[in-house]
Enzyme design. Sequence first.
Site, short mmCIF file in Angstrom:
data_model
loop_
_atom_site.label_atom_id
_atom_site.label_comp_id
_atom_site.label_asym_id
_atom_site.label_seq_id
_atom_site.Cartn_x
_atom_site.Cartn_y
_atom_site.Cartn_z
N LYS A 23 55.68 13.94 54.27
CA LYS A 23 55.04 13.34 55.43
C LYS A 23 53.52 13.37 55.32
O LYS A 23 52.85 12.38 55.63
CB LYS A 23 55.50 14.07 56.70
CG LYS A 23 55.02 13.41 57.98
CD LYS A 23 55.87 13.78 59.19
CE LYS A 23 55.68 15.21 59.58
NZ LYS A 23 55.38 15.37 61.03
N SER A 24 52.96 14.50 54.88
CA SER A 24 51.50 14.61 54.76
C SER A 24 50.94 13.56 53.81
O SER A 24 49.93 12.90 54.11
CB SER A 24 51.13 16.00 54.24
OG SER A 24 51.50 17.00 55.15
N ARG A 28 48.52 9.99 54.48
CA ARG A 28 47.26 9.81 53.76
C ARG A 28 47.26 8.56 52.88
O ARG A 28 46.24 7.87 52.76
CB ARG A 28 46.98 11.07 52.92
CG ARG A 28 46.56 12.27 53.76
CD ARG A 28 46.75 13.59 53.02
NE ARG A 28 46.18 14.73 53.71
CZ ARG A 28 46.79 15.38 54.71
NH1 ARG A 28 47.97 14.97 55.13
NH2 ARG A 28 46.21 16.42 55.28
N GLY A 94 50.79 14.12 65.09
CA GLY A 94 49.55 14.88 65.16
C GLY A 94 48.68 14.69 63.93
O GLY A 94 47.46 14.53 64.02
N SER A 167 42.55 24.70 58.42
CA SER A 167 43.36 23.59 58.93
C SER A 167 43.13 22.37 58.06
O SER A 167 42.00 21.87 57.97
CB SER A 167 42.97 23.26 60.38
OG SER A 167 43.51 22.00 60.76
N GLN A 169 44.28 19.42 58.63
CA GLN A 169 44.02 18.24 59.47
C GLN A 169 42.54 18.14 59.83
O GLN A 169 41.95 17.05 59.74
CB GLN A 169 44.87 18.30 60.73
CG GLN A 169 46.35 18.11 60.48
CD GLN A 169 47.17 18.15 61.77
OE1 GLN A 169 46.63 18.30 62.86
NE2 GLN A 169 48.48 18.01 61.63
N ASP A 319 54.34 25.07 58.86
CA ASP A 319 55.44 24.28 59.45
C ASP A 319 56.81 24.88 59.14
O ASP A 319 57.81 24.43 59.71
CB ASP A 319 55.39 22.84 58.94
CG ASP A 319 54.24 22.05 59.53
OD1 ASP A 319 53.78 22.41 60.64
OD2 ASP A 319 53.78 21.10 58.88
N ARG A 350 55.71 26.71 69.20
CA ARG A 350 56.88 27.01 68.37
C ARG A 350 57.25 28.49 68.38
O ARG A 350 58.40 28.84 68.12
CB ARG A 350 56.64 26.52 66.93
CG ARG A 350 56.74 25.00 66.82
CD ARG A 350 56.50 24.48 65.42
NE ARG A 350 56.83 23.06 65.35
CZ ARG A 350 56.45 22.26 64.37
NH1 ARG A 350 55.72 22.74 63.36
NH2 ARG A 350 56.79 20.98 64.38
#
Length: 435
Positions: A23-24, A28, A94, A167, A169, A319, A350
């Site tokens: 997904k990451s 990108r 996100g 982070s 992100q 995650d 979470r």
Amino acid sequence: MASALTARRASALSGVVRAPGDKSISHRALILGAMATGVTNIEGLLEGDDVLATARAVEAFGAGVERLGEGRWRITGRGGFTQPAGVIDCGNAGTGVRLLMGAAAGYPIRTTFDGDASLRKRPMKRVAGPLADMGAGFRWLGEEDRLPLEIEGGSLSAIDFVQPVASAQVKSAILLAGLEAVGVTTVSEPAPSRDHTERMLRAFGAEVGMLRAGDGWIVTLKGGQALTATAIAVPGDPSSAAFPLAAALIVPGSEVRVEGVMLNLLRTGLFETWREMGADLTVSNRRMAGGEEVGEVTARHSALTGVTVPPERAASMIDEYPILAATAAFAEGSTVMRGVGEMRVKESDRIVLMVAGLRACGVAVEEEPEGFTVTGGPVRGGASVTTHGDHRIAMSHLVLGLAADQPVSVDEPEMIATSFPGFVELMRGLGSEIG
């Protein structure tokens, strides 16, 4: 999909499956392809709801977006973003919204970002703050620090930003904005976070500096660099591969192999932790694909022992703590997870949801402000778990249900499609009873 899904105790699981695209990297690839000049062909793109929201967003920013077949996409970049006609709705993504905020901040356009009810609860100042320091204008259209928000981009200046908590992100948003800023942008992080943006920027022709500093990194990027389209092969997502592998570890007699899993060292903290717990986890056929190391990962049922997870490992597996907690419920002794406060600002809190779900299934759990401890033993199950629409909470409890004494149900299972479309079918193909 039904309003709830239920997992029942399984007999031995077996089979060979392929992990869905990471997904990451999928996010990108779409964003950098749209910022570049020329045609970027992507193979293996994750076609989950989050990534599809990013695909719609880059199209709204002026890129050509074509789906050529399963996982095969063509992005025609025009050297930057143009003024979108309407609101950029990022759904539940996100990663998508934070990276798009950074990219959009570099161009002289005004953009309104929004998302679904879950994304509207997630903090945005961690990205908006440094982008504002670079010269972007921000206006909160509802609650401060939350979506929806408006960004006025362009005329940015480079900054030296020190991250209090690693982070990827935040780092990535600053680097993408830094491409269009005057000067050299630096981001210092206390521990290494995933480096997919740095790797992919290089693949698109940018020069990115990385210097080791203590336990972390200093990343540098000179502004004014143009990106050139390239081909991207998206490797399998280790975060998604974790679910069938976890099921194999806790269901007696199981052996499951997941092919094409990315083995980037900044993403494999969970595998390392499982091995420390005594997991029979092996990797074969290591090779390079799309600039990342990949391989086949095989898990066999194992007698697990609780461990204390080093807090500095959190950035490489943030995650994966929900599925780690689910497997820890079957381990002998306690598994201590600390330094994971970031879990509280994901798609949900979470920590709260895993503690509540595990307790409802009869598992001993202690909650702390920055972590939690799971003590293994017989897992009763027999609970209906509230997920607050969080896909990882849902999948983790469904895996737990495959080895619990009584069935485990989760609500809002449609959210699983945000990261792992086909999860239920894949797990059924291994022999599990989920429905």
